[in-house]
Design a protein around this motif. Structure first.
Motif, mmCIF file in Angstrom:
data_model
loop_
_atom_site.group_PDB
_atom_site.id
_atom_site.type_symbol
_atom_site.label_atom_id
_atom_site.label_comp_id
_atom_site.label_asym_id
_atom_site.label_seq_id
_atom_site.Cartn_x
_atom_site.Cartn_y
_atom_site.Cartn_z
ATOM 1 N N ASP A 238 -8.374 3.386 -0.426
ATOM 2 C CA ASP A 238 -7.225 3.849 0.360
ATOM 3 C C ASP A 238 -5.980 3.168 -0.203
ATOM 4 O O ASP A 238 -5.667 2.028 0.135
ATOM 5 N N ILE A 239 -5.262 3.863 -1.076
ATOM 6 C CA ILE A 239 -4.097 3.247 -1.697
ATOM 7 C C ILE A 239 -2.794 3.592 -0.966
ATOM 8 O O ILE A 239 -1.750 3.022 -1.274
ATOM 9 N N ASP A 240 -2.830 4.562 -0.037
ATOM 10 C CA ASP A 240 -1.601 4.928 0.667
ATOM 11 C C ASP A 240 -1.605 4.516 2.135
ATOM 12 O O ASP A 240 -0.675 4.807 2.885
ATOM 13 N N GLY A 241 -2.717 3.871 2.576
ATOM 14 C CA GLY A 241 -2.754 3.327 3.922
ATOM 15 C C GLY A 241 -2.965 4.341 5.021
ATOM 16 O O GLY A 241 -2.691 4.038 6.190
ATOM 17 N N ASP A 242 -3.495 5.553 4.670
ATOM 18 C CA ASP A 242 -3.703 6.555 5.720
ATOM 19 C C ASP A 242 -5.101 6.504 6.304
ATOM 20 O O ASP A 242 -5.480 7.344 7.106
ATOM 21 N N GLY A 243 -5.888 5.535 5.914
ATOM 22 C CA GLY A 243 -7.232 5.387 6.452
ATOM 23 C C GLY A 243 -8.278 6.170 5.716
ATOM 24 O O GLY A 243 -9.473 6.020 5.990
ATOM 25 N N ALA A 244 -7.896 7.034 4.759
ATOM 26 C CA ALA A 244 -8.848 7.819 3.978
ATOM 27 C C ALA A 244 -8.802 7.373 2.521
ATOM 28 O O ALA A 244 -7.748 6.990 2.005
ATOM 29 N N GLY A 245 -9.949 7.430 1.881
ATOM 30 C CA GLY A 245 -10.019 6.997 0.498
ATOM 31 C C GLY A 245 -9.497 8.040 -0.471
ATOM 32 O O GLY A 245 -9.631 9.239 -0.250
ATOM 33 N N GLU A 246 -8.897 7.559 -1.551
ATOM 34 C CA GLU A 246 -8.495 8.423 -2.658
ATOM 35 C C GLU A 246 -9.447 8.214 -3.832
ATOM 36 O O GLU A 246 -10.144 7.193 -3.914
ATOM 37 N N THR B 139 -8.661 2.957 -13.488
ATOM 38 C CA THR B 139 -9.386 2.394 -12.357
ATOM 39 C C THR B 139 -8.396 1.955 -11.298
ATOM 40 O O THR B 139 -7.216 1.723 -11.580
ATOM 41 N N PHE B 140 -8.863 1.909 -10.056
ATOM 42 C CA PHE B 140 -8.060 1.323 -8.997
ATOM 43 C C PHE B 140 -8.053 -0.196 -9.159
ATOM 44 O O PHE B 140 -9.076 -0.805 -9.488
ATOM 45 N N ASP C 94 -5.606 -4.047 -7.980
ATOM 46 C CA ASP C 94 -4.435 -4.646 -7.354
ATOM 47 C C ASP C 94 -3.435 -4.943 -8.465
ATOM 48 O O ASP C 94 -3.621 -5.887 -9.240
ATOM 49 N N VAL C 95 -2.400 -4.097 -8.565
ATOM 50 C CA VAL C 95 -1.518 -4.172 -9.721
ATOM 51 C C VAL C 95 -0.114 -4.642 -9.382
ATOM 52 O O VAL C 95 0.684 -4.878 -10.277
ATOM 53 N N ASP C 96 0.248 -4.772 -8.114
ATOM 54 C CA ASP C 96 1.614 -5.148 -7.758
ATOM 55 C C ASP C 96 1.576 -6.030 -6.523
ATOM 56 O O ASP C 96 1.564 -5.543 -5.394
ATOM 57 N N ASP C 97 1.523 -7.373 -6.781
ATOM 58 C CA ASP C 97 1.497 -8.329 -5.669
ATOM 59 C C ASP C 97 0.375 -8.035 -4.685
ATOM 60 O O ASP C 97 0.548 -8.138 -3.465
ATOM 61 N N GLY C 98 -0.762 -7.612 -5.176
ATOM 62 C CA GLY C 98 -1.908 -7.345 -4.323
ATOM 63 C C GLY C 98 -1.966 -5.947 -3.778
ATOM 64 O O GLY C 98 -2.952 -5.569 -3.138
ATOM 65 N N SER C 99 -0.909 -5.140 -3.994
ATOM 66 C CA SER C 99 -0.942 -3.763 -3.503
ATOM 67 C C SER C 99 -1.798 -2.908 -4.425
ATOM 68 O O SER C 99 -1.751 -3.062 -5.643
ATOM 69 N N PRO C 100 -2.586 -1.982 -3.859
ATOM 70 C CA PRO C 100 -3.469 -1.181 -4.702
ATOM 71 C C PRO C 100 -2.690 -0.151 -5.504
ATOM 72 O O PRO C 100 -1.709 0.428 -5.048
#
Length: 705
Positions: A41-49, A88-89, A91-97
């Motif tokens: 879940d990289i956009d925080g909507d609760g669903a996986g991308e 790949t997914f 953590d690329v920006d201060d821990g943000s996915p």
């Protein structure tokens, strides 16, 4: 959760088997990048991308993030337009996915945030590479490893630093092992390397694997490498134990445990209160009779008449006292090494001043330290005169005849020295020159060894070995900034190992080395002083110190006489030897090559056995037995021929080897003197009883020349 993908269809099941997602959209899911990271879940909507891409021939080419919320697959964003090699997914920006992307044709690595915006781009020198995404740098971020051919580039996902190196072989695949290490597959092997390409451990491959993974399969805390083939799995545990620094085998330090003074001779800088320049002959003779002679008699079949034993003692005394192997006036190396070993193990004598804590604190062997000088001298004298030590030194450091060369084995000597150091902390080492390489320059010297290293994985495969030593020719202070190391070239034939010390004094002066002294229990065990070695040593003494020898002995019912080639009568001993009567033994030192006429006279009827043993200096040898029948008052003649060629074996023949030289021009002046001498003593020449008429005939033939 599990997934199935097939030509644009994607189905996702929960662990209980219920369907979570069923999607059919070739543009979105025909080329899915990676399921191994699952859905994130990289956009925080609760669903996986999930990640997918379109190939270059598609106008929608590039990396895609696909949203799976609501049980459907919809495009969230696209990043491109180039086709990514790997993504790949992470953590690329201060821990943000976000996503890490590697590009095959550009040699670039890029990071994209959760909205599809580019964060950074890093260039590498590798175009058309392959890639994998792992945390290898050790900073808890995903890194990118690219490779092509034998070249590797590692991009740190946190700092974007690039590390590039090459290995020796072309790479098929790269797998993570643990932080700061990789597993690379080549055609020849699977190898663990560090991040500069250094190989740490390797397993050879006989065929190509289908897959390679890593993991702790037995939960013991050690990572194994699992190599998959078409019909089997092989688990391989690399040996990655850190290499121990080259610490010595012992705590012996010559700067501490060596003496504060250097080796000295009887006429050197020091003047110890004892007569080191010589030793009383009766002292040596006593030790010879009590120790040496019983060993010699016990370990040889030769009957040694008292006069021969006396000759041996006299010759050995002169050799040890004055010769190039002088153990009395050329120094104290033996005694200093033994004393250094004792003080290292037991501490210095408590009679010394309190400030003396080690041998290095003793500045001289005289004055208030005269007791130390006396102890060193006593150790030197007693061990140098020890019969076993003498055999060691002769057999292993300066053998003088070819048959003794085989007693020496360089590799076994190194192993014996190493074992002695492990057990005792030090090893007493003798070095010497071999007459085969230094016939006119013979030397012996003693050292204390405290470390052994070999060049290679093992002694058996090594060409060179190194022995760190304390040489008493240098005072302890020398070793605070210098060292002494023997370099042993064990690739040489076993009869000629070469001893160097990195150009610091020995060079080619010494060609031999061996473990010596009272602690030589030896790799050969008790056989070190068996009959063969003592017998070889005795023959060496008789041949070289006495100038060669001939000994003939028999048993009843005969008595024997023998004449040398120059007409000299072989002597009978004054008394029985080993219960053999004097009449059944004849001997000669400084024996020449040639024909020896042997007269055997029967004093009864029966069988007799004649033993003939001789070794001529710089000449041949003979070791024969003759068994014959004889009757009382019968005389039999035999000829023993000793060749001048040292490579030839002597022979025994029936009858006289030659008659008197009476043909005109045949006799030499030596023949004339020989027949005259034989006539004057009522003796024989060339095996013939010489009469006055014989003398006249030989002189007449000589004058006819």
């Amino acid at each position: 959760m599990s997934t199935t993908e097939n030509a644009g269809y994607l189905t996702v099941w929960d662990d209980d088997g219920s369907s979570q997602l069923e999607a059919q959209d070739a543009d979105l899911i025909e080329y899915t990048v990676d399921f191994t990271t699952g859905f994130k879940d990289i956009d925080g909507d609760g669903a996986g991308e999930l990640l997918s891409f379109q190939p270059p021939d598609n106008d929608k080419r590039g990396l895609q993030v696909v949203d799976t919320s609501g049980g459907e697959a919809t495009l969230e964003w696209r990043y491109g337009p180039d086709e990514p090699l790997k993504a790949t997914f992470a953590d690329v920006d201060d821990g943000s996915p976000g996503a890490l992307v590697a590009y095959t044709t550009l040699g670039e690595v890029r990071a994209v945030d959760a909205t599809g915006s580019e964060l950074w781009t890093t260039d590498t020198d590798l175009s058309d590479a392959e890639a994998t995404m792992i945390d290898v740098v050790g900073d808890d971020t995903t890194d990118i490893v690219l490779w092509t051919g034998s070249d590797v580039a590692i991009v740190d996902g946190a700092s974007q630093d690039v590390t590039e190196f090459s290995i020796d072989s072309s790479i098929r695949s790269v797998t993570d092992y643990e932080q700061e290490r990789l597993v690379v597959e080549t055609e020849e092997a699977v190898t663990v390397i560090d991040l500069d390409g250094t190989a740490l451990d390797s397993k050879s491959l006989q065929r190509q694997p289908s897959d390679i993974v890593t993991g702790d399969i037995d939960n013991d805390g050690t990572i194994e490498i699992i190599i998959g083939f078409s019909n089997e799995l092989v688990a391989y545990r690399p040996n990655l134990a850190p290499e121990e620094p080259p610490n010595p085998l012992s705590d012996f330090d010559p700067a501490i445990h060596g003496f504060g003074f250097q080796n000295w001779s009887g006429e050197g800088e020091f003047n110890p209160p004892h007569n080191h320049e010589t030793i009383a002959e009766d002292t040596f003779n006593t030790q010879f009779e009590q120790e040496w002679l019983p060993e010699l008699k016990q370990n040889t079949s030769l009957p040694l008449p008292a006069s021969i034993a006396t000759q041996i003692a006299d010759a050995l005394y002169e050799t040890l006292r004055q010769g190039p192997e002088n153990v009395y006036s050329d120094g104290h190396c033996f005694g200093m090494c033994l004393a250094a070993q004792q003080y290292f193990e037991n501490g210095v004598p408590d009679t010394l001043p309190a400030e003396i804590s080690a041998a290095a604190d003793i500045p001289r062997p005289t004055g208030e330290y005269a007791d130390i000088g006396g102890e060193i001298d006593e150790l030197h004298r007693s061990h140098a005169l020890n019969s076993n030590t003498a055999v060691e030194m002769k057999q292993f450091l300066s053998p003088n005849s070819s048959q003794n060369e085989t007693a020496y084995d360089a590799e076994k000597e190194i192993e014996a020295i190493r074992s002695a150091i492990k057990q005792n902390g030090t090893a007493l080492i003798g070095i010497g020159s071999s007459p085969s390489t230094s016939p006119d320059d013979s030397y012996l010297h003693q050292l204390v060894g405290y470390n052994v290293e070999v060049e290679g994985e093992s002694l058996e495969s090594a060409d060179t070995a190194y022995i760190d030593v304390y040489d008493p020719n240098y005072e302890a202070d020398y070793y605070t900034t210098n060292s002494q190391r023997l370099e042993i070239d064990i690739s040489q034939p076993t009869d000629m190992p070469l001893v160097n010390n990195d150009g610091k004094g020995y060079i080619f002066r010494y060609q031999r080395f061996a473990l010596v002294g009272p602690r030589r229990t030896d790799f050969r065990g008790a056989v070190i002083f068996t009959s063969k070695l003592w017998g070889d040593y005795l023959e060496n003494v008789l041949e070289n110190i006495l100038g060669g020898y001939m000994i003939i002995w028999a048993n009843s019912p005969v008595r024997i006489n023998a004449t040398a080639p120059d007409g000299t009568q072989l002597a009978h001993p004054d008394e029985p030897v080993d219960e053999i009567p004097p009449s059944e033994i004849v001997y000669l030192s400084e024996a020449p090559a040639g024909d020896y006429e042997i007269e055997v006279e029967g004093i009864g009827t029966g069988d007799y056995m004649l033993n003939i043993k001789s070794s001529i200096k710089d000449g041949g040898q003979i070791d024969k037995q003759v068994i014959r029948e004889i009757t009382e008052d019968e005389t039999q003649m035999l000829t023993a021929t000793i060749p001048e060629n040292p490579d030839e074996e002597g022979t025994i023949s029936e009858g006289r080897g030659s008659e008197l030289p009476t043909d005109p021009g045949e006799p030499t002046f030596r023949d004339v003197l020989g027949v005259i001498r034989a006539y004057n003593v009522d003796g024989r020449y060339n095996g013939v009883k010489v009469s006055f008429r014989d003398v006249l005939e030989v002189i007449s033939a000589y004058n006819a020349e």
